[in-house]
Design a protein around this motif. Structure first.
Motif: not given
Length: 798
Positions: A33-47, A279-292
């Motif tokens: 779960a953490c890997t998939l979320i980090l993959f998504y977040v890293a992609h969004e932040r690499s635009y 589309n990235t409104r919750y980019i800060s929430i997803f890492p929190l979910i990954a951490v949890l």
């Protein structure tokens, strides 16, 4: 020695298969779960960071103040880029990039049957491939866009139109107000998924002055707003303020009264920080979910590993008596922990690869498979692995290496090792996270249902919007007539744009508000009100009101915005030099995102025949079709498509239901809901697995006690209650901690919505009951099994 430690670890794993499976499995699930979320977040932040000079590429923006409203624009006059480049030595180069706002019809000239409607068609300056880092597969970067009517295709488009043949030198016809022939001069790689620019066709911008539609875009050489998104590449990022000052000076030179404020925005920040980044409104929430989720997995691992380690106290005592140092014992446990973590990590990587397509379809995004091997992401994974090894191995190694060998050989005495208290804390933390996620997920789902049920002032049900291009031409009237003849169709209407998909913006003023103020405009026909269910506040006295010279209908919000009288019929609004009389008022209705209050709007109404000819026939627009509620919708759409192809074979049949267009505005909330649903399941699964393993361990530790109690007459129910009670107390504590935490975060999240649901008490009660049911089901299984065991066997075994 290391080999020996690995052997011992492997034997212990095989000896305790159930405990090992739960420990490693829970960690693997959490890491996945953490890997998939980090993959998504890293992609969004690499635009846009793949561009060589991404830290120096900026977009030009302007803040325009009109009647107290601030409007942000990113399209400049054709000369803004060059004027800035010439005036400021800090600018190394500039670029204009113009995208077609409507699909164009492209045909392979040598194969007239190869015709498609394309959306990603752009015009760019000749330095496009030097400015950006898009790679050419065929063609010369310096010359591919140097001549008018040159065209570069993406790999996918080259294959689409020319198959396996080389497209260089071939011709494509592009239909707009007329048909224009473009020569293919290059083929570029498909744009990466982390690019904010996705042109499939890049045409030379020098073609535009000879295209009738764009002639007016080159009329002025003043520094002002216009039609071209403009990009500047600076020599140093520190020069940004100086260049902004230069742009402001250039603006004033062209017009001493200019009040527009020009600024630069870093291109690679556009995706996350742009003003349309829902589309990235919750980019800060997803890492929190990954951490949890990761915390859940780590706590689960720590709890179970300490429980398993306390059973090996005698082994540690023997090793220390035989001369093993505290360091060597700690190293042994660290090696074992590292082995288990690496195994779990490899399983998580395999699961991530398998689940990646499904997970990203859940989020409704596309990410290049190659990004999984991106060096930055690989560094993130390496850091995740290192952190997990340290986090999982530190405490067991520290505690177990500190055991007193005399005490260890005398008795396991786990209560003195601190393990029991730690496991209680771990269990509570697990369920705090799981219950908080469960409560949050329910509230998010409630909010989605609530906003979908908001009265928007329109009847959205049973309406399909058919998008028409100007290729329908003079066939617009017979096409509409044929659609109205269908038995399932009750009415039709015409507008320039589909609802929730855009509108025109005019600047208007009134006697009470003389300053020009931005006002959204819809050009519609007189059937628009009936077909869309728009309610009249003050209906025009004359049913043929549209026959008046330049009438306008406004909504209630416009009365307030322009400070009109309570009954503004007969008053006027000034649109530039055009004065329009207000002939009617409609009740407020939502035509854009619900995040903001209903905006003022003006409706330019035309009679049915005129609107069909002028809006649909000349410029293209939207035909709204209301059908009977009990209609066979697939059959209706099939009939409509058949009629459509008879009158416009040049463009594909495109449609969308009005309620689907409304739901699309909440796509980011839906993604968040999907993610929460998924990770609620994972959180409950990990917490349940951990509780099951701890219940098993507790039952094993208290086997003799249970045997004695049973011999003395204790019933199965009493023994089950005894074993379950301690765990249920922890679940109750978790509920008491999780509820206020979840309420606080959800209350803050709801503040972003103009329309928001109420947080009900029963959400917390329901989540608590759900957690109790899960705990009772999990613990009771082992408790009943232990209570039913033969007490003779329990007392006989050591």
């Amino acid at each position: 020695m290391l080999k020996n430690y690995i052997k011992i670890a492997w034997r212990n794993l095989l000896k305790n298969k159930l405990s090992g499976f739960i420990t490693i499995g829970g960690l693997a699930v959490g890491l996945t779960a953490c890997t998939l979320i980090l993959f998504y977040v890293a992609h969004e932040r690499s635009y846009d960071s793949f561009h060589t000079d991404s830290d120096r590429i900026y977009t030009v923006e302007a803040q325009v103040n009109m009647g107290g409203d601030s409007i942000y624009m990113n399209s400049m006059n054709a000369t803004v880029g060059k004027l800035t480049e010439n005036a400021s030595p800090a600018v190394s180069s500039s670029l204009r990039l113009k995208e077609e706002y409507k699909p164009v019809i492209i045909t392979n000239a040598s194969q007239p049957g190869t015709r498609f409607s394309e959306k990603d068609f752009s015009y760019a300056d000749a330095n496009f491939f030097d400015f950006f880092s898009f790679r050419l597969k065929k063609g010369n970067t310096a010359t591919v866009l140097s001549k008018p009517y040159s065209l570069v295709l993406s790999e996918d488009m080259a294959k689409k139109y020319f198959g396996n043949q080389s497209p260089i030198g071939e011709t494509l016809s592009v239909r707009k107000d007329s048909t224009y022939l473009f020569t293919v001069t290059g083929v570029m790689e498909n744009t990466p998924s982390n690019s904010s620019l996705h042109p499939d066709f890049v045409a030379s911008l020098s073609s535009m002055p000879t295209i009738k539609e764009f002639e007016r875009d080159f009329d002025s050489e003043a520094f002002r707003l216009g039609s071209f998104p403009t990009y500047l590449k600076l020599n140093e990022s520190a020069d940004k303020s100086a260049v902004e000052k230069t742009m402001q000076e250039l603006s004033i030179q062209g017009n001493a009264e200019a009040s527009d404020v020009y600024s630069l925005s870093l291109l690679r920040d556009k995706h996350l920080n742009g003003r349309d980044a829902s589309n990235t409104r919750y980019i800060s929430i997803f890492p929190l979910i990954a951490v949890l989720i990761l915390l859940l997995a780590l706590v689960n691992y720590l709890s179970l590993s300490t429980a398993r380690a306390t059973l090996r106290s005698k082994e540690i005592g023997v090793r220390k008596v035989n001369g093993a140092s505290r360091k060597s014992v700690a190293l042994q446990f660290y090696v074992e922990s590292t082995l288990y973590v690496i195994f779990a990590f490899l399983v998580s990587v395999a699961l991530s690869v398998v689940l990646k397509p499904w997970f990203f379809s859940l989020l409704d995004i596309e990410i290049d498979a190659s990004f999984f091997l991106n060096k930055n992401f690989l560094l993130i994974l390496t850091g995740l692995l290192g952190f997990t090894v340290l986090a999982t191995g530190f405490y067991p190694a520290l505690v177990m290496s500190a055991f007193n060998p005399v005490e260890n050989l005398r008795s396991s005495r786990t209560s003195k090792m601190g393990g029991e208290r730690l496991r209680k804390v771990c269990t509570t933390v697990q369920f705090v996270i799981a219950i908080a996620l469960l409560i949050s997920g329910v509230i998010i789902h409630q909010q989605l249902d609530y906003v979908r049920g908001v009265d928007t002032g329109l009847n959205r049900s049973d309406v399909v919007m058919v998008t028409l291009q100007n290729t329908v031409g003079t066939n617009s009237t017979p096409f509409r007539n044929e659609i109205e003849k269908l038995s399932q169709v009750t009415s039709t209407a015409v507008a320039q744009y589909p609802i929730y998909k855009g509108y025109n913006m005019f600047f208007a003023s009134s006697e009470q508000v003389p300053d020009a103020t931005g006002l959204p405009i819809f050009s519609v026909d007189d059937d628009f009100f009936k077909t869309l269910g728009v309610t009249w506040e003050t209906k025009p006295d004359d049913e043929n009101f549209y026959s008046k010279s330049d009438p306008v209908i406004i909504n209630e919000a416009a009365i307030s915005k322009f400070k009109l009288g309570p009954n503004p019929i007969g008053e006027s609004l000034l649109f530039g030099n055009s004065k329009r009389e207000i002939v009617g008022v409609v009740k407020d209705f939502h035509f854009e995102n619900l995040d903001a209050p209903i905006n003022a709007v003006a409706l330019f109404v035309n009679p049915k025949t005129k609107a069909t000819t002028n809006i649909l026939g000349k410029n293209g627009g939207c035909l709204f079709v209301r059908f009977q509620p009990d209609s066979n919708v697939p059959q209706l759409l099939s009939k409509m498509e058949t009629i459509y192809t008879q009158y416009d074979s040049a463009t594909p049949f495109e449609y969308q239901f009005l309620d689907d267009a409304f739901d699309a505005m909440f796509r980011s909330e839906e993604r968040l809901s999907h993610v929460f649903n998924l990770f609620i399941i994972l959180a409950m699964l990990i917490a349940g697995m951990g509780l099951f393993a701890l219940a098993t361990f507790s039952a094993q530790q208290r086997m003799k006690e249970l045997g004695v109690r049973k011999v003395l007459g204790a019933s199965v129910l009493q023994l089950t209650t005894l074993l379950s009670f301690d765990f249920l107390k922890l679940i109750l504590l978790a509920i008491l901690v999780a509820s206020p935490l979840a309420w606080y975060f959800m209350h803050e999240w709801l503040q972003d919505f103009n329309y928001k649901t109420t947080i009900h008490w029963w959400v917390f009660a329901g989540a608590g009951v759900g957690a109790f049911v899960l705990a009772i089901f999990t613990v009771s299984f082992q408790a009943i099994k232990a209570a039913l065991a033969n007490p003779v066997e329990s007392l006989r075994t050591e």
